[in-house]
Design an enzyme around this catalytic site. Structure first.
Site, mmCIF file in Angstrom:
data_model
loop_
_atom_site.group_PDB
_atom_site.id
_atom_site.type_symbol
_atom_site.label_atom_id
_atom_site.label_comp_id
_atom_site.label_asym_id
_atom_site.label_seq_id
_atom_site.Cartn_x
_atom_site.Cartn_y
_atom_site.Cartn_z
ATOM 1 N N SER A 22 0.970 -1.238 -0.299
ATOM 2 C CA SER A 22 -0.117 0.114 0.129
ATOM 3 C C SER A 22 0.738 1.237 -0.129
ATOM 4 C CB SER A 22 -0.854 -0.072 1.265
ATOM 5 O OG SER A 22 -1.704 -1.114 1.152
ATOM 6 N N GLU A 51 2.341 5.959 2.978
ATOM 7 C CA GLU A 51 2.826 5.136 3.868
ATOM 8 C C GLU A 51 4.310 4.523 3.670
ATOM 9 O OE1 GLU A 51 0.087 1.839 4.345
ATOM 10 O OE2 GLU A 51 1.735 0.308 4.797
HETATM 11 C C1 LIG Z 1 3.898 -7.013 -1.808
HETATM 12 C C2 LIG Z 1 3.660 -6.073 -0.726
HETATM 13 C C3 LIG Z 1 2.644 -6.347 0.356
HETATM 14 C C4 LIG Z 1 2.757 -5.580 1.552
HETATM 15 N N1 LIG Z 1 1.692 -5.946 2.153
HETATM 16 C C5 LIG Z 1 1.630 -5.100 3.494
HETATM 17 C C6 LIG Z 1 0.458 -5.385 4.616
HETATM 18 O O1 LIG Z 1 -0.317 -6.073 4.134
HETATM 19 N N2 LIG Z 1 0.641 -4.661 5.587
HETATM 20 C C7 LIG Z 1 1.763 -3.836 5.873
HETATM 21 O O2 LIG Z 1 1.671 -3.297 6.963
HETATM 22 N N3 LIG Z 1 2.703 -3.645 5.163
HETATM 23 C C8 LIG Z 1 2.618 -4.211 3.844
HETATM 24 N N4 LIG Z 1 3.659 -3.943 2.901
HETATM 25 C C9 LIG Z 1 4.955 -3.231 3.340
HETATM 26 C C10 LIG Z 1 5.817 -3.743 4.039
HETATM 27 O O3 LIG Z 1 5.827 -5.142 3.947
HETATM 28 C C11 LIG Z 1 6.077 -3.492 5.555
HETATM 29 O O4 LIG Z 1 5.848 -2.295 5.884
HETATM 30 C C12 LIG Z 1 7.138 -4.190 6.355
HETATM 31 O O5 LIG Z 1 6.964 -4.080 7.664
HETATM 32 C C13 LIG Z 1 8.539 -3.368 5.810
HETATM 33 O O6 LIG Z 1 9.422 -4.085 6.626
HETATM 34 P P1 LIG Z 1 10.929 -3.823 6.102
HETATM 35 O O7 LIG Z 1 11.810 -4.987 6.709
HETATM 36 O O8 LIG Z 1 11.232 -4.014 4.528
HETATM 37 O O9 LIG Z 1 11.259 -2.398 6.432
HETATM 38 P P2 LIG Z 1 12.194 -1.361 5.453
HETATM 39 O O10 LIG Z 1 11.397 -0.988 4.227
HETATM 40 O O11 LIG Z 1 13.667 -1.966 5.267
HETATM 41 O O12 LIG Z 1 12.349 -0.200 6.422
HETATM 42 C C14 LIG Z 1 11.054 0.540 6.683
HETATM 43 C C15 LIG Z 1 11.631 1.546 7.728
HETATM 44 O O13 LIG Z 1 11.788 0.820 9.163
HETATM 45 C C16 LIG Z 1 12.841 1.081 9.618
HETATM 46 N N5 LIG Z 1 13.719 -0.118 10.139
HETATM 47 C C17 LIG Z 1 13.803 -1.471 9.329
HETATM 48 N N6 LIG Z 1 14.356 -2.321 10.282
HETATM 49 C C18 LIG Z 1 14.606 -1.786 11.360
HETATM 50 C C19 LIG Z 1 15.287 -2.065 12.668
HETATM 51 N N7 LIG Z 1 15.532 -3.308 12.996
HETATM 52 N N8 LIG Z 1 15.550 -1.137 13.502
HETATM 53 C C20 LIG Z 1 14.956 0.248 13.329
HETATM 54 N N9 LIG Z 1 14.352 0.477 12.356
HETATM 55 C C21 LIG Z 1 14.153 -0.295 11.403
HETATM 56 C C22 LIG Z 1 13.799 1.635 8.411
HETATM 57 O O14 LIG Z 1 15.040 2.412 8.680
HETATM 58 C C23 LIG Z 1 12.680 2.186 7.551
HETATM 59 O O15 LIG Z 1 12.662 3.815 8.319
HETATM 60 C C24 LIG Z 1 3.755 -4.691 1.895
HETATM 61 C C25 LIG Z 1 4.928 -4.688 0.968
HETATM 62 C C26 LIG Z 1 5.003 -5.346 -0.383
HETATM 63 C C27 LIG Z 1 6.172 -5.218 -0.954
#
Ligand SMILES: Cc1cc2nc3c(=O)[nH]c(=O)nc-3n(C[C@H](O)[C@H](O)[C@H](O)COP(=O)(O)OP(=O)(O)OC[C@H]3O[C@@H](n4cnc5c(N)ncnc54)[C@H](O)[C@@H]3O)c2cc1C
Length: 319
Positions: A239, A311
């Site tokens: 999203s 978001e």
């Molecule tokens: C196909 C698809 C479907 C999705 N569906 C959903 C859904 O249903 N619901 C939903 O909520 N999201 C969804 N998302 C978005 C995403 O999956 C979530 O937001 C997820 O939690 C991001 O995690 P990440 O590890 O990839 O974070 P990143 O993108 O790597 O980082 C996001 C933020 O978190 C911070 N961060 C990451 N790890 C840490 C850590 N260990 N300590 C401190 N800060 C940190 C980073 O600095 C950055 O600011 C989707 C994404 C995709 C691609």
């Protein structure tokens, strides 16, 4: 207009970061001038000056302290599933947590290091017949990112199952956070402010003896639903806009209703299957995605008066 530095300016910049970091003889692997498109689910993003891959909290501490002493900005990366990295890339150091991925369980508590894929953790919980994480199976991203975003889907959310979070501060101090009422909200966590790096999370789950097949059936159902919505068909970050109760309907429905599915900027496109998803149809740039996000915001504001709040996070160096 993007103002690209010439190749020699880039080499100088990377060499400076490398020289300053190498003084600290970090124990973990470090790569220089590394393309971030390899680390984002949108598959966009220019080079980071350096990327470090700590394999333990001790290596993470060493890395964070070195960056601070060398006056190099450091940004934490999990699965890159909620970020758009600029085409110019990231100045300074990316601390990639993908190597911190151990998972263990004691009774109903499941502990996972921050870099573990949250979907793998949900699968491991199901295999141990611990219920509560099924909702998040097949969602891309890491444990740390899911806690940071208070990820939610299919009626579930991270906050209610969180028992504790281990973290490291930028001063190198470790600590433990225990959830308190009111700390988490829709897409909000207490880690979005301050300097704490999440190193592990502990989830309180329900023992579910004999329930493994039923849990897997639910999880496969969620995965299939995501597939049907096109989540895995093209690079994306899920999203794009937050929902807002005041709008009375989900952001995706508002975008659909004013006919924006299929709207394009370069190779970035509003998905033709879901209004709140932007996809990279091939060679989209980060600038294409950002410009499409702004275009959708403008059109929605003009048609409805609502301001959609992204978001997804825009990181790196933007013009
Ligand atoms: C196909 C698809 C479907 C999705 N569906 C959903 C859904 O249903 N619901 C939903 O909520 N999201 C969804 N998302 C978005 C995403 O999956 C979530 O937001 C997820 O939690 C991001 O995690 P990440 O590890 O990839 O974070 P990143 O993108 O790597 O980082 C996001 C933020 O978190 C911070 N961060 C990451 N790890 C840490 C850590 N260990 N300590 C401190 N800060 C940190 C980073 O600095 C950055 O600011 C989707 C994404 C995709 C691609």
């Amino acid at each position: 207009m993007l103002n690209h530095p010439g190749p020699s300016a880039i080499l100088n910049r990377v060499a400076t970061v490398q020289r300053r970091l190498e003084k600290f003889k970090l124990s973990c692997p470090v790569e220089y001038d590394r393309l971030m498109s390899d680390f984002t689910t949108f598959r966009v993003g220019g080079p980071a000056d350096a990327v470090a891959y700590p394999r333990s909290v001790e290596e993470l501490r060493e890395t964070v302290l070195a960056a601070r002493a060398a006056e190099i900005p450091a940004i934490v990366f999990g699965g890159g599933a909620n970020v758009v990295v600029s085409d110019a890339g990231i100045r300074g150091l990316v601390v990639h947590l993908g190597q911190l991925r151990r998972v263990s369980a004691a009774g109903e508590l499941l502990r996972a290091e921050a870099g573990a894929q949250i979907s793998d953790v949900a699968a491991q919980a199901a295999n141990r017949e611990l219920s509560g994480l099924e909702f998040i199976f097949a969602m891309p991203g890491s444990v740390g990112g899911a806690v940071w975003m208070n990820a939610r889907c299919y009626g579930g959310e991270i906050a209610p199952i969180l028992h504790g979070v281990e973290y490291l501060t930028r001063d190198g101090e470790t600590g433990r956070y225990e959830p308190r009422d009111g700390d988490f909200a829709y897409k909000k966590s207490p880690f979005q402010t301050g300097d704490r790096i999440i190193t592990a999370a502990e989830f309180r789950l329900r023992p579910a003896p004999g329930q493994r097949p039923a849990m897997w059936e639910r999880m496969r159902g969620y995965e299939e639903d995501r597939r049907l919505k096109g989540h895995f068909a093209w690079p994306c970050a899920g999203s794009v806009f937050k929902n807002d109760r005041r709008f009375g309907q989900p952001s995706g429905k508002i975008i659909d209703d004013i006919g924006l599915r299929g709207l394009k900027r370069g190779a970035a496109m509003v998905s033709d299957r879901h209004g709140n998803i932007i996809i990279n149809t091939g060679a989209a740039t980060a600038a294409d995605i950002r410009s499409l996000v702004e275009d959708v915001q403008d059109r929605v504001a003009r048609a409805t008066g609502y301001h959609l709040e992204p978001e997804i996070l825009f990181v790196g160096e933007w013009p």
